[in-house]
Design a protein around this motif. Structure first.
Motif, PDB file in Angstrom:
ATOM      1  N   GLU A 128       0.836  -1.206   0.000  1.00 17.27           N
ATOM      2  CA  GLU A 128       0.000   0.000   0.000  1.00 17.27           C
ATOM      3  C   GLU A 128       0.863   1.246   0.000  1.00 17.27           C
ATOM      4  O   GLU A 128       0.606   2.210  -0.737  1.00 17.27           O
ATOM      5  N   ASN A 129       1.924   1.215   0.781  1.00 15.22           N
ATOM      6  CA  ASN A 129       2.862   2.339   0.838  1.00 15.22           C
ATOM      7  C   ASN A 129       3.516   2.553  -0.521  1.00 15.22           C
ATOM      8  O   ASN A 129       3.654   3.685  -0.983  1.00 15.22           O
ATOM      9  N   ALA A 130       3.872   1.460  -1.187  1.00 17.57           N
ATOM     10  CA  ALA A 130       4.484   1.559  -2.507  1.00 17.57           C
ATOM     11  C   ALA A 130       3.489   2.145  -3.500  1.00 17.57           C
ATOM     12  O   ALA A 130       3.846   2.983  -4.347  1.00 17.57           O
ATOM     13  N   GLN A 131       2.231   1.727  -3.400  1.00 19.69           N
ATOM     14  CA  GLN A 131       1.210   2.266  -4.297  1.00 19.69           C
ATOM     15  C   GLN A 131       1.008   3.752  -4.049  1.00 19.69           C
ATOM     16  O   GLN A 131       0.896   4.548  -4.984  1.00 19.69           O
ATOM     17  N   LEU A 132       0.977   4.125  -2.766  1.00 21.72           N
ATOM     18  CA  LEU A 132       0.802   5.549  -2.435  1.00 21.72           C
ATOM     19  C   LEU A 132       1.983   6.357  -2.931  1.00 21.72           C
ATOM     20  O   LEU A 132       1.807   7.474  -3.460  1.00 21.72           O
ATOM     21  N   LYS A 133       3.175   5.814  -2.817  1.00 21.39           N
ATOM     22  CA  LYS A 133       4.361   6.513  -3.322  1.00 21.39           C
ATOM     23  C   LYS A 133       4.268   6.669  -4.838  1.00 21.39           C
ATOM     24  O   LYS A 133       4.589   7.720  -5.387  1.00 21.39           O
ATOM     25  N   ALA A 134       3.802   5.604  -5.489  1.00 15.73           N
ATOM     26  CA  ALA A 134       3.670   5.661  -6.942  1.00 15.73           C
ATOM     27  C   ALA A 134       2.652   6.721  -7.329  1.00 15.73           C
ATOM     28  O   ALA A 134       2.858   7.512  -8.252  1.00 15.73           O
ATOM     29  N   LEU A 136       1.775   9.270  -5.553  1.00 18.84           N
ATOM     30  CA  LEU A 136       2.341  10.574  -5.211  1.00 18.84           C
ATOM     31  C   LEU A 136       3.339  11.000  -6.268  1.00 18.84           C
ATOM     32  O   LEU A 136       3.357  12.160  -6.677  1.00 18.84           O
ATOM     33  N   THR A 137       4.118  10.086  -6.757  1.00 15.18           N
ATOM     34  CA  THR A 137       5.090  10.395  -7.790  1.00 15.18           C
ATOM     35  C   THR A 137       4.357  10.814  -9.065  1.00 15.18           C
ATOM     36  O   THR A 137       4.765  11.765  -9.710  1.00 15.18           O
ATOM     37  N   LYS A 138       3.265  10.127  -9.404  1.00 17.15           N
ATOM     38  CA  LYS A 138       2.493  10.492 -10.598  1.00 17.15           C
ATOM     39  C   LYS A 138       1.913  11.873 -10.442  1.00 17.15           C
ATOM     40  O   LYS A 138       1.908  12.675 -11.358  1.00 17.15           O
ATOM     41  N   LYS A 139       1.396  12.175  -9.242  1.00 16.18           N
ATOM     42  CA  LYS A 139       0.789  13.488  -9.009  1.00 16.18           C
ATOM     43  C   LYS A 139       1.840  14.568  -9.096  1.00 16.18           C
ATOM     44  O   LYS A 139       1.604  15.623  -9.663  1.00 16.18           O
ATOM     45  N   LYS A 140       3.006  14.280  -8.542  1.00 23.46           N
ATOM     46  CA  LYS A 140       4.092  15.266  -8.615  1.00 23.46           C
ATOM     47  C   LYS A 140       4.468  15.459 -10.081  1.00 23.46           C
ATOM     48  O   LYS A 140       4.761  16.556 -10.522  1.00 23.46           O
ATOM     49  N   GLY A 141       4.468  14.374 -10.795  1.00 20.58           N
ATOM     50  CA  GLY A 141       4.823  14.433 -12.216  1.00 20.58           C
ATOM     51  C   GLY A 141       3.821  15.292 -12.984  1.00 20.58           C
ATOM     52  O   GLY A 141       4.184  16.059 -13.863  1.00 20.58           O
ATOM     53  N   PHE A 142       2.540  15.122 -12.665  1.00 23.57           N
ATOM     54  CA  PHE A 142       1.535  15.926 -13.358  1.00 23.57           C
ATOM     55  C   PHE A 142       1.631  17.375 -12.955  1.00 23.57           C
ATOM     56  O   PHE A 142       1.438  18.261 -13.763  1.00 23.57           O
ATOM     57  N   CYS A 143       1.950  17.615 -11.677  1.00 24.74           N
ATOM     58  CA  CYS A 143       2.034  18.985 -11.206  1.00 24.74           C
ATOM     59  C   CYS A 143       3.254  19.654 -11.786  1.00 24.74           C
ATOM     60  O   CYS A 143       3.233  20.853 -12.059  1.00 24.74           O
ATOM     61  N   GLY A 144       4.256  18.910 -12.006  1.00 23.57           N
ATOM     62  CA  GLY A 144       5.485  19.469 -12.535  1.00 23.57           C
ATOM     63  C   GLY A 144       5.381  19.772 -14.010  1.00 23.57           C
ATOM     64  O   GLY A 144       6.127  20.554 -14.544  1.00 23.57           O
ATOM     65  N   LEU A 145       4.482  19.242 -14.745  1.00 26.62           N
ATOM     66  CA  LEU A 145       4.350  19.448 -16.192  1.00 26.62           C
ATOM     67  C   LEU A 145       3.761  20.759 -16.387  1.00 26.62           C
ATOM     68  O   LEU A 145       3.581  21.637 -16.911  1.00 26.62           O
TER      69      LEU A 145
END
Length: 145
Positions: A128-134, A136-145
């Motif tokens: 679950e932690n790995a999924q949440l990190k993933a 979070l990483t996707k969200k950061k990626g979208f926010c960074g675009l």
């Protein structure tokens, strides 16, 4: 007759002298034999004394060895009795443990189950932690675009 008596007397004197000489020679030989016998007797007495001393020494060694043997045998009997007592104590403890309810075993099984459950939960939390990190990483990626 006088001459005859005289020659008989001389002859008798010669015979007596020969007998004396023979007796003196035999006496000297007997004295030498007695001296040799006395020396042998003294030597034998010395050997007897030496053997008696050795016998006393051996008797003392045997006595000490017997005392040591008796001491060791007593110690062995004591150790055997101690071993029997300890074996009986151990058997009583084993019997007592066998007759005890297997509470400890069930408690151990319960703890093992709880450990397994905790490990399963930990694995699930890690996923679950790995999924949440993933995410979070996707969200950061979208926010960074």
């Amino acid at each position: 007759m006088c001459i005859r008596d005289r020659s008989f007397g001389l002859m008798m004197a010669n015979i007596i002298d020969d007998i004396r000489q023979s007796l003196k020679t035999k006496s000297n030989a007997n004295e030498r034999e007695m001296a040799r016998n006395q020396e042998k007797e003294n030597e034998y007495r010395s050997q007897i004394k030496t053997l008696q001393d050795q016998n006393r020494t051996l008797d003392e060694r045997v006595r000490k060895a017997d005392e040591e043997k008796q001491r060791i045998e007593a110690q062995m009997r004591k150790l055997a009795a101690d071993n029997e007592r300890l074996a009986a104590d151990l058997k009583a403890q084993v019997d007592k443990m066998k007759s005890m309810p297997k509470v400890n075993q069930s408690k151990e099984d319960e703890l093992k189950f709880e450990l397994k459950e905790a490990q399963t939960n930990l694995e699930a939390m890690k996923r679950e932690n790995a999924q949440l990190k993933a995410k979070l990483t996707k969200k950061k990626g979208f926010c960074g675009l």
